[in-house]
Write an enzyme that holds these catalytic residues in place. Structure first.
Site, PDB file in Angstrom:
ATOM      1  N   LYS A 137       5.716  74.170  80.976  1.00 45.88           N
ATOM      2  CA  LYS A 137       5.031  73.527  81.833  1.00 45.88           C
ATOM      3  C   LYS A 137       5.291  74.527  83.388  1.00 45.88           C
ATOM      4  O   LYS A 137       4.534  74.957  84.376  1.00 45.88           O
ATOM      5  CB  LYS A 137       4.961  71.886  82.230  1.00 45.88           C
ATOM      6  CG  LYS A 137       4.207  71.095  83.054  1.00 45.88           C
ATOM      7  CD  LYS A 137       4.614  69.933  83.058  1.00 45.88           C
ATOM      8  CE  LYS A 137       3.860  69.085  84.295  1.00 45.88           C
ATOM      9  NZ  LYS A 137       4.112  67.440  83.683  1.00 45.88           N
ATOM     10  N   HIS A 294     -21.399  92.429  48.590  1.00 46.85           N
ATOM     11  CA  HIS A 294     -21.801  91.575  49.172  1.00 46.85           C
ATOM     12  C   HIS A 294     -21.733  90.071  48.443  1.00 46.85           C
ATOM     13  O   HIS A 294     -22.833  89.498  48.837  1.00 46.85           O
ATOM     14  CB  HIS A 294     -23.191  92.217  49.227  1.00 46.85           C
ATOM     15  CG  HIS A 294     -23.209  93.059  50.037  1.00 46.85           C
ATOM     16  ND1 HIS A 294     -22.865  93.402  51.216  1.00 46.85           N
ATOM     17  CD2 HIS A 294     -24.594  93.965  49.121  1.00 46.85           C
ATOM     18  CE1 HIS A 294     -23.513  95.392  51.141  1.00 46.85           C
ATOM     19  NE2 HIS A 294     -24.003  95.630  50.112  1.00 46.85           N
ATOM     20  N   PHE A 481     -30.984  72.390  38.053  1.00 41.16           N
ATOM     21  CA  PHE A 481     -31.684  72.617  36.571  1.00 41.16           C
ATOM     22  C   PHE A 481     -32.632  72.983  37.439  1.00 41.16           C
ATOM     23  O   PHE A 481     -33.076  73.778  38.189  1.00 41.16           O
ATOM     24  CB  PHE A 481     -31.823  71.340  37.095  1.00 41.16           C
ATOM     25  CG  PHE A 481     -32.861  70.441  38.148  1.00 41.16           C
ATOM     26  CD1 PHE A 481     -33.884  70.714  39.017  1.00 41.16           C
ATOM     27  CD2 PHE A 481     -32.242  69.395  39.115  1.00 41.16           C
ATOM     28  CE1 PHE A 481     -34.528  70.142  40.050  1.00 41.16           C
ATOM     29  CE2 PHE A 481     -32.772  68.763  40.052  1.00 41.16           C
ATOM     30  CZ  PHE A 481     -33.755  68.909  40.796  1.00 41.16           C
TER      31      PHE A 481
END
Length: 532
Positions: A137, A294, A481
């Site tokens: 700081k 890829h 599915f």
């Protein structure tokens, strides 16, 4: 303003004696704490203990030693503020111009899966981050060093000018705040995951605090900290900038911990594809070879030896493997290396490389060789994440262990034991193929891979076509599915003998009926494996 006084308190003592000796030679007064004080004193460096400067001893087993006004006022005083300097004089405080601090090893401690909550808590540094933040700081007047790699450059600048430039102090400030941010994020991240698990086990029977989200694995605020490993030449394309960051994972088999033994620098696409290859090869316990192009597997095989597994993976698709990445789950021996060296590959990944194998592969100047050590089959730590505009998608890894014994045969014809082995193999591969995904396999070898198609029948047609004449008697796996019986019909025309799919479509009965009519064995897993 010259550096006249330095506070040094470090856990990682690499190079600290040399730095302190250099500072002392420049006439800098050094104050220090605990182990650092004893290290410097033993090395003959003139040093004062913080307790002496503060006028207050270390207490609470060292939990309080630098949290003193004499220390923090010396760090935080703005030198150009007359009131600040008058107050220092009034209270007998000497300014501190340089703070050299690094923190207790929290991340290293919690990398041990057996670490206790108490051990982790004790490695949460309090005084260190406070000093670092205070010095950062007040960067206009105070230099702060948290990284031992900076010691030589700081010493060189002090020797040349007696002080640190504004740009140097700003750079050190930025690194200091990044350092404490990483530290705090590591603490918050561990407490939100493993720490919470420990507390939940200890507090079994107690109701979680209202609104705490204690029943969710996802923290309300997700803090991520990554450290730059290297800047890359470019991203997916030459016009994109890119860099590689690591989360500091200290355990497990992950691409970020791979050791490069040979070859040119890794690219963005190399790292992405290598991750895909590594995660797939971890699926197998028998010798396995995976070829990726890829981010999709183009050839996968298992066999009694790693050389045979690679030959089968190569033969699965001799076109796509060119310029690809190969991952092995066994050490690479000379026989395998000789086979690998016959074509152009970007990367070979293996637990290790035998010396004779290295001699063969190192003849290829640009071939990257990545050593990953003994394979841990578990998924990477933490979450699977994907960046989207303005946000982050977070999920658990798709790490479910498929159990063929729990699969349900839904046709009149059940798969044979050999077919079931091939179905299990094909589903392991399918899980790592971009959806819509279809994999055709036989004898522990992929024959065709249909990846990333917009509809499932096109993925199936591609995989079947790629399999060619070998498709007769092969098996087919689907990551989701069948919405229509068209894939079953295409499989029947090709001579596919058995199919594995999750099931769950409102038209399942149509697919089952077509499989029965065509004499195909079909099993349902009940688990979908979309990968986008």
């Amino acid at each position: 303003m010259a550096v006249k006084r330095a506070l040094i308190s470090v856990y990682d003592k690499r190079g600290i004696v040399e730095l302190a000796q250099g500072l002392a030679a420049l006439g800098v007064e050094i104050i220090s704490t605990g182990g650092t004080y004893r290290t410097l004193q033993a090395a003959g460096v003139p040093v004062r203990e913080v307790a002496e400067v503060a006028g207050f001893p270390e207490i609470l087993d060292g939990r309080v030693k630098t949290l003193q006004p004499q220390i923090h006022a010396g760090i935080l005083a703005i030198r150009s503020n007359p009131a600040h300097m008058a107050q220092l004089a009034e209270h007998g405080v000497t300014p501190i111009d340089l703070v050299v601090v690094n923190l207790y090893p929290f991340r290293e401690t919690v990398a041990n899966p057996a670490v206790t909550l108490e051990e982790a808590i004790e490695k949460i540094d309090i005084g260190g981050p406070t000093m670092v933040r205070a010095a950062a700081k007040n960067y206009q007047d105070v230099g702060v060093i948290v990284n031992p790699d900076r010691y030589a450059d700081v010493l060189a600048e002090l020797r040349a000018t007696g002080d640190l430039s504004l740009r140097t102090r700003f750079a050190l400030m930025l690194e200091a705040f990044q350092h404490t941010a990483v530290y705090d994020n590591a603490i918050a991240g561990w407490l939100a995951t493993r720490g919470r698990e420990i507390i939940a086990a200890r507090a079994a029977g107690e109701a979680p605090p209202a609104g705490s989200g204690a029943d969710s694995p996802f923290p309300q605020a997700l803090s991520l900290t990554f450290t730059k490993v290297q800047e890359l030449r470019y991203g997916e394309n030459p016009h994109q900038l890119a860099a590689f960051y690591s989360d500091g994972t200290a355990a497990g088999t992950v691409i970020a911990r791979a050791k490069q033994l040979h070859g040119k620098e890794l690219s963005y696409n190399n790292i992405n594809d290598a991750h895909a290859a590594l995660e797939l090869v971890k699926e197998f316990t028998e010798p396995a070879a995976v070829a990726v192009k890829h981010a999709n597997p183009c050839g996968v095989a298992v066999a009694p030896t790693i050389a045979e597994a690679y030959r089968k993976a190569y033969e699965a698709d001799t076109v796509s493997i060119f310029g690809g990445i190969v991952a092995l789950n066994r050490p690479c021996d000379r026989e395998t290396a000789e086979e690998l060296s016959k074509i152009f590959l970007e990367i070979v990944i293996a637990p290790s490389f035998e010396p004779d194998a290295l001699k063969v592969l190192e003849k290829k100047k640009n071939l990257r060789l990545l050593e990953i050590g003994p394979i841990d089959p578990n998924p990477p730590a933490g979450f699977d994440m994907k960046r989207v505009g303005g946000g982050l998608l977070v999920q658990s890894w798709d790490a479910i262990a498929e159990d063929p014994a729990a699969w349900k045969a839904v046709t009149r014809t059940a798969p044979t034991a050999e077919q079931l082995r091939d179905l299990a193999f094909a589903m392991k591969v399918c899980k790592h193929v971009k959806s819509n995904a279809i994999v055709v396999a036989k004898g522990g070898q992929t024959l065709g891979v249909g990846a990333g198609q917009m509809n499932r029948i096109d993925a199936a047609r591609f995989a079947i076509k790629q399999a060619g004449a070998n498709v007769k008697g092969a098996v087919l796996a689907s990551d989701a599915f069948f919405p229509f019986p068209d894939v079953v019909e295409a499989a029947g025309e090709a001579g596919i003998a058995a199919i594995v799919q999750p099931g769950g479509s409102i038209r399942d009965e149509e697919s089952i009926a077509r499989a029965d009519a065509l004499g195909i064995a079909m099993v349902f897993t009940g688990v979908r494996h979309f990968r986008h």
